[in-house]
Design an enzyme around this catalytic site. Structure first.
Site, PDB file in Angstrom:
ATOM      1  N   CYS A   1       0.861  -1.190   0.000  1.00 38.54           N
ATOM      2  CA  CYS A   1       0.000   0.000   0.000  1.00 38.54           C
ATOM      3  C   CYS A   1       0.898   1.242   0.000  1.00 38.54           C
ATOM      4  O   CYS A   1       2.118   1.154   0.202  1.00 38.54           O
ATOM      5  CB  CYS A   1      -0.878  -0.002   1.241  1.00 38.54           C
TER       6      CYS A   1
ATOM      7  N   HIS B   1       5.084  -5.641   8.781  1.00 44.17           N
ATOM      8  CA  HIS B   1       4.879  -7.049   9.099  1.00 44.17           C
ATOM      9  C   HIS B   1       5.174  -7.924   7.889  1.00 44.17           C
ATOM     10  O   HIS B   1       4.268  -8.444   7.234  1.00 44.17           O
ATOM     11  CB  HIS B   1       3.442  -7.281   9.592  1.00 44.17           C
TER      12      HIS B   1
ATOM     13  N   HIS C   1       3.288   1.641  11.522  1.00 41.34           N
ATOM     14  CA  HIS C   1       2.152   1.511  12.448  1.00 41.34           C
ATOM     15  C   HIS C   1       2.126   2.620  13.496  1.00 41.34           C
ATOM     16  O   HIS C   1       1.140   2.752  14.227  1.00 41.34           O
ATOM     17  CB  HIS C   1       2.231   0.179  13.197  1.00 41.34           C
TER      18      HIS C   1
ATOM     19  N   HIS D   1      -2.495  -5.159  18.766  1.00 41.99           N
ATOM     20  CA  HIS D   1      -1.828  -4.672  17.554  1.00 41.99           C
ATOM     21  C   HIS D   1      -1.061  -3.384  17.845  1.00 41.99           C
ATOM     22  O   HIS D   1      -1.554  -2.495  18.547  1.00 41.99           O
ATOM     23  CB  HIS D   1      -2.855  -4.425  16.441  1.00 41.99           C
TER      24      HIS D   1
ATOM     25  N   GLU E   1      -0.437  -0.809  16.085  1.00 36.74           N
ATOM     26  CA  GLU E   1      -1.091   0.456  15.693  1.00 36.74           C
ATOM     27  C   GLU E   1      -2.069   0.921  16.785  1.00 36.74           C
ATOM     28  O   GLU E   1      -2.123   2.113  17.125  1.00 36.74           O
ATOM     29  CB  GLU E   1      -1.835   0.273  14.366  1.00 36.74           C
TER      30      GLU E   1
ATOM     31  N   CYS F   1      -8.539   2.559   6.374  1.00 39.08           N
ATOM     32  CA  CYS F   1      -7.926   3.294   5.257  1.00 39.08           C
ATOM     33  C   CYS F   1      -8.388   2.731   3.906  1.00 39.08           C
ATOM     34  O   CYS F   1      -8.800   1.573   3.805  1.00 39.08           O
ATOM     35  CB  CYS F   1      -6.419   3.321   5.388  1.00 39.08           C
TER      36      CYS F   1
ATOM     37  N   SER G   1       0.777 -10.298   9.830  1.00 49.13           N
ATOM     38  CA  SER G   1       0.165  -9.129   9.193  1.00 49.13           C
ATOM     39  C   SER G   1      -1.348  -9.166   9.371  1.00 49.13           C
ATOM     40  O   SER G   1      -2.036 -10.043   8.851  1.00 49.13           O
ATOM     41  CB  SER G   1       0.535  -9.119   7.704  1.00 49.13           C
ATOM     42  N   SER G   2      -1.846  -8.180  10.115  1.00 56.10           N
ATOM     43  CA  SER G   2      -3.285  -8.122  10.412  1.00 56.10           C
ATOM     44  C   SER G   2      -4.108  -8.013   9.125  1.00 56.10           C
ATOM     45  O   SER G   2      -5.096  -8.727   8.944  1.00 56.10           O
ATOM     46  CB  SER G   2      -3.515  -6.917  11.328  1.00 56.10           C
TER      47      SER G   2
ATOM     48  N   SER H   1       1.511  -5.448   3.140  1.00 55.94           N
ATOM     49  CA  SER H   1       2.936  -5.473   3.483  1.00 55.94           C
ATOM     50  C   SER H   1       3.667  -6.597   2.736  1.00 55.94           C
ATOM     51  O   SER H   1       4.779  -6.972   3.117  1.00 55.94           O
ATOM     52  CB  SER H   1       3.104  -5.623   4.998  1.00 55.94           C
TER      53      SER H   1
HETATM   54 FE1  F3S Z   1      -1.107   1.081   4.377  1.00 54.43          FE
HETATM   55 FE2  F3S Z   1      -1.267   3.304   5.712  1.00 54.43          FE
HETATM   56 FE3  F3S Z   1      -3.407   2.019   5.046  1.00 54.43          FE
HETATM   57  S1  F3S Z   1       0.244   1.716   6.004  1.00 54.43           S
HETATM   58  S2  F3S Z   1      -2.858  -0.145   5.041  1.00 54.43           S
HETATM   59  S3  F3S Z   1      -1.989   3.006   3.624  1.00 54.43           S
HETATM   60  S4  F3S Z   1      -3.017   3.024   6.986  1.00 54.43           S
END
Ligand code: F3S
Length: 301
Positions: A12, A44, A77, A127, A129, A197, A225-226, A269
């Site tokens: 991402c 992660h 995070h 987590h 974050e 997000c 990785s969540s 990730s």
């Molecule tokens: Fe990636 Fe940021 Fe969303 S790390 S999953 S764009 S909160």
């Protein structure tokens, strides 16, 4: 046979930025010779963290392990407020790769806490974050992981201020809806900032769409990785055959010969080179129809 890649999968925006900044720092470290650390895993993904370590960036678990003049990379995070205060007091330089979407949550929480309002964080208490976000309201936030916890919270609510609800960026929309449903049923007023997000939303939606039309879904991600694990849950929900793999070594290629349509997705990730390797190996015996996603490939040799 056909291999179809989800419209949205892999790195991402936030992870790309974090890796960009880390590699910039690795370049600079060659000149200034200062020790550089990441505090916890940068992202992660084991392959990425091992690669970063092999380039001289060591991982520490607390700022106590760094000393004045050292450089510490803040992971995507995020970290609690006290982390920044401590680095400042110790004379440690921070390279902040906290995703901008996470920073936005920190600001919301800090401001509402300053007004004395209750803070609710929907997400997983363990987590990083969520822990970091809670650190922006002096750890006064209430973390709700499920509907049952929301029920208990609503029953015992005793503030005259309107609570602010924020979410871990990678939760499923259904979880947020179920928790808001509890507040609505009790007619408890709240302010909701949906901080899931877009990258998460896009990956989850395209995973669901693809899972409905293939015979098997292959989800590539790190077990820690969540967002990857959530993609796997979604894949299982909409496709009766779903596999969660970390990389090609986890995949029984022979098994895939039984399926006509194979869907592929990957967590935010998961580096591009791991996805490409999985798809290339599967493609050796099938006709690929890969919807290519032009992500930057930092890890390609
Ligand atoms: Fe990636 Fe940021 Fe969303 S790390 S999953 S764009 S909160």
């Amino acid at each position: 046979m056909e291999i179809i890649r989800a419209d949205h999968s892999g790195f991402c925006f936030g992870v790309e930025k974090a890796i960009d900044k880390t590699f910039e720092r690795i370049d600079r470290a060659k000149k200034d010779c200062r020790t550089t650390y990441t505090c916890g895993n940068l992202i992660h993904n084991r392959a990425v963290t091992e690669r970063v370590e092999s380039m001289g960036v060591k991982m520490i678990s607390s700022l106590d392990e760094a000393k004045e003049g050292d450089v510490v990379i803040v992971r995507s995070h995020g970290e609690p407020k006290e982390f920044y205060d401590k680095a400042d007091a110790k004379g440690i330089e921070l390279i902040d790769t906290t995703c901008v979407f996470v920073t936005k949550i920190h600001k919301l929480v800090l401001s509402a806490h300053g007004e004395g309002r209750p803070i609710i964080i929907v997400g997983s208490a363990n987590h990083q974050e969520v822990k970091a976000t809670n650190g922006w309201c002096d750890y006064a936030g209430i973390i709700l992981e499920n509907k049952e916890e929301a029920d208990r919270y609503v029953r015992n609510f005793n503030s005259d201020k309107i609570p602010l609800i924020v979410c871990q960026t990678t939760i499923k929309r259904e979880l947020l809806d179920s928790i808001l449903g509890v507040f609505d049923k009790a007619s408890l007023k709240y302010e909701i900032k949906n901080t899931i997000c877009n990258a998460t939303r896009d990956r989850q939606e395209s995973c669901a769409q693809l899972a409905k039309k293939v015979d098997v879904m292959v989800v590539i991600g790190d077990p820690n990785s969540s967002n990857s694990k959530k993609l796997y849950e979604i894949a299982k929900k909409y496709c009766k055959n779903a596999l969660f793999i970390q990389d090609i070594s986890d995949l029984e290629l022979k098994e895939l010969g039984n399926y006509n349509k194979i869907g592929v997705t990957a967590g935010a990730s998961t580096p591009e080179w791991i996805i490409k390797e999985v798809i290339a190996s599967m493609s050796e015996n099938v006709t690929a129809n890969v919807d290519h996603n032009p992500m930057l490939d930092y890890m390609d040799d």
